[in-house]
Design an enzyme around this catalytic site. Structure first.
Site, PDB file in Angstrom:
ATOM      1  N   CYS A  78       5.591  -0.287   7.284  1.00  0.00           N
ATOM      2  CA  CYS A  78       5.272   0.939   6.554  1.00  0.00           C
ATOM      3  C   CYS A  78       6.501   1.347   5.755  1.00  0.00           C
ATOM      4  O   CYS A  78       7.610   1.372   6.298  1.00  0.00           O
ATOM      5  CB  CYS A  78       4.890   2.043   7.544  1.00  0.00           C
ATOM      6  SG  CYS A  78       4.415   3.583   6.739  1.00  0.00           S
ATOM      7  N   LEU A  79       6.278   1.666   4.483  1.00  0.00           N
ATOM      8  CA  LEU A  79       7.399   2.076   3.628  1.00  0.00           C
ATOM      9  C   LEU A  79       8.036   3.371   4.133  1.00  0.00           C
ATOM     10  O   LEU A  79       9.177   3.667   3.799  1.00  0.00           O
ATOM     11  CB  LEU A  79       6.925   2.250   2.181  1.00  0.00           C
ATOM     12  CG  LEU A  79       6.440   0.953   1.508  1.00  0.00           C
ATOM     13  CD1 LEU A  79       5.823   1.257   0.146  1.00  0.00           C
ATOM     14  CD2 LEU A  79       7.583  -0.044   1.364  1.00  0.00           C
ATOM     15  N   GLN A 127       2.846   9.872   1.315  1.00  0.00           N
ATOM     16  CA  GLN A 127       4.123   9.148   1.413  1.00  0.00           C
ATOM     17  C   GLN A 127       5.057   9.458   0.247  1.00  0.00           C
ATOM     18  O   GLN A 127       6.245   9.169   0.320  1.00  0.00           O
ATOM     19  CB  GLN A 127       3.873   7.637   1.462  1.00  0.00           C
ATOM     20  CG  GLN A 127       3.254   7.162   2.751  1.00  0.00           C
ATOM     21  CD  GLN A 127       3.106   5.660   2.753  1.00  0.00           C
ATOM     22  OE1 GLN A 127       2.168   5.127   2.198  1.00  0.00           O
ATOM     23  NE2 GLN A 127       4.059   4.963   3.357  1.00  0.00           N
ATOM     24  N   HIS A 143      -4.801   1.482   7.309  1.00  0.00           N
ATOM     25  CA  HIS A 143      -3.420   1.984   7.420  1.00  0.00           C
ATOM     26  C   HIS A 143      -3.184   3.123   6.418  1.00  0.00           C
ATOM     27  O   HIS A 143      -2.637   4.173   6.780  1.00  0.00           O
ATOM     28  CB  HIS A 143      -2.452   0.820   7.163  1.00  0.00           C
ATOM     29  CG  HIS A 143      -1.000   1.193   7.160  1.00  0.00           C
ATOM     30  ND1 HIS A 143      -0.098   0.705   8.070  1.00  0.00           N
ATOM     31  CD2 HIS A 143      -0.275   2.015   6.333  1.00  0.00           C
ATOM     32  CE1 HIS A 143       1.112   1.204   7.827  1.00  0.00           C
ATOM     33  NE2 HIS A 143       1.028   1.997   6.774  1.00  0.00           N
ATOM     34  N   GLY A 172       0.819  -1.200   0.000  1.00  0.00           N
ATOM     35  CA  GLY A 172       0.000   0.000   0.000  1.00  0.00           C
ATOM     36  C   GLY A 172       0.850   1.246   0.000  1.00  0.00           C
ATOM     37  O   GLY A 172       2.009   1.233   0.459  1.00  0.00           O
ATOM     38  N   HIS A 197      -2.782   7.532   6.773  1.00  0.00           N
ATOM     39  CA  HIS A 197      -1.741   8.406   6.219  1.00  0.00           C
ATOM     40  C   HIS A 197      -2.335   9.739   5.724  1.00  0.00           C
ATOM     41  O   HIS A 197      -1.672  10.773   5.760  1.00  0.00           O
ATOM     42  CB  HIS A 197      -1.027   7.729   5.053  1.00  0.00           C
ATOM     43  CG  HIS A 197       0.098   6.816   5.457  1.00  0.00           C
ATOM     44  ND1 HIS A 197       1.172   7.230   6.195  1.00  0.00           N
ATOM     45  CD2 HIS A 197       0.307   5.492   5.196  1.00  0.00           C
ATOM     46  CE1 HIS A 197       2.013   6.204   6.377  1.00  0.00           C
ATOM     47  NE2 HIS A 197       1.505   5.131   5.797  1.00  0.00           N
TER      48      HIS A 197
HETATM   49 ZN    ZN Z   1       2.389   3.316   5.844  1.00  0.00          ZN
END
Ligand code: ZN
Length: 181
Positions: free
Chosen positions: A99-100, A52, A141, A47, A145
């Site tokens: 999480c990236l 992000q 999630h 995701g 963000h």
């Molecule tokens: Zn994340």
């Protein structure tokens, strides 16, 4: 389609509330979504939310690998624009998240087990559905963000936070492992 730089925890964009998309078919929005697809595939994540990649818009992208879903059904890569999530019932479930934007860590996070979601697809059409299991988790999630919330904020017990290379010690006692979202 260029790879986008992924913001890491500490960057203020990850703590900002993203703006609603006015026109999903706008060329700049289409380009953003195309670049997010490339970036997510390159990062091998499940995701990605627009903040992000330093874009303050309410756009998320996710997929559910078959091995991760409750009933084995994979969810193909899905775009949701201006998503809204509401829990169904009061059941919560704990599950591991990554999480990236927080590379190298995994944490155990309680979330509502089932949700109803609405939003727009990449063509601007209204979509709605219900999700459970990992599908519900990844949507929640990513929507977090958009409101400047990271999974760490949702963790009541930071003893269930681990570096990936130490995670096996916790997996013996916690639920099964997901890839990064
Ligand atoms: Zn994340």
């Amino acid at each position: 389609m260029p790879l986008l730089k992924i913001a890491r925890m500490g960057h203020p964009i990850l703590r900002s509330v993203a703006r609603p998309v006015v026109d999903p078919t706008d060329a700049a929005v289409r380009q953003l979504i195309a670049d997010m697809r490339t970036t997510l595939a390159d990062a091998e994540g499940v995701g990605l939310a627009a903040p992000q990649v330093h874009a303050g818009l309410r756009v998320i992208l996710y997929r559910v690998p078959g091995a991760r879903s409750t009933d084995g059904t994979a969810v193909p890569e899905t775009v949701l624009i201006n998503p809204v999530v509401e829990p169904i019932g009061t059941d919560t479930e704990v599950g591991w998240e990554g999480c990236l934007s927080i590379p190298g860590l995994r944490g155990c996070v309680p979330r509502p087990a089932r949700i109803r979601y609405t939003g727009l697809d990449a063509e601007g059409r209204q979509v709605e559905g219900e999700a459970g299991g990992f599908h519900a988790r990844v949507i929640q999630h990513e929507v977090d963000h958009l409101d400047g919330i990271l999974y760490l904020d949702r963790m009541p017990d930071l003893r269930l936070l681990s570096f990936e290379d130490q995670w096996r010690h916790l997996l013996a006692t916690g639920p099964a492992a997901p890839p990064a979202g």
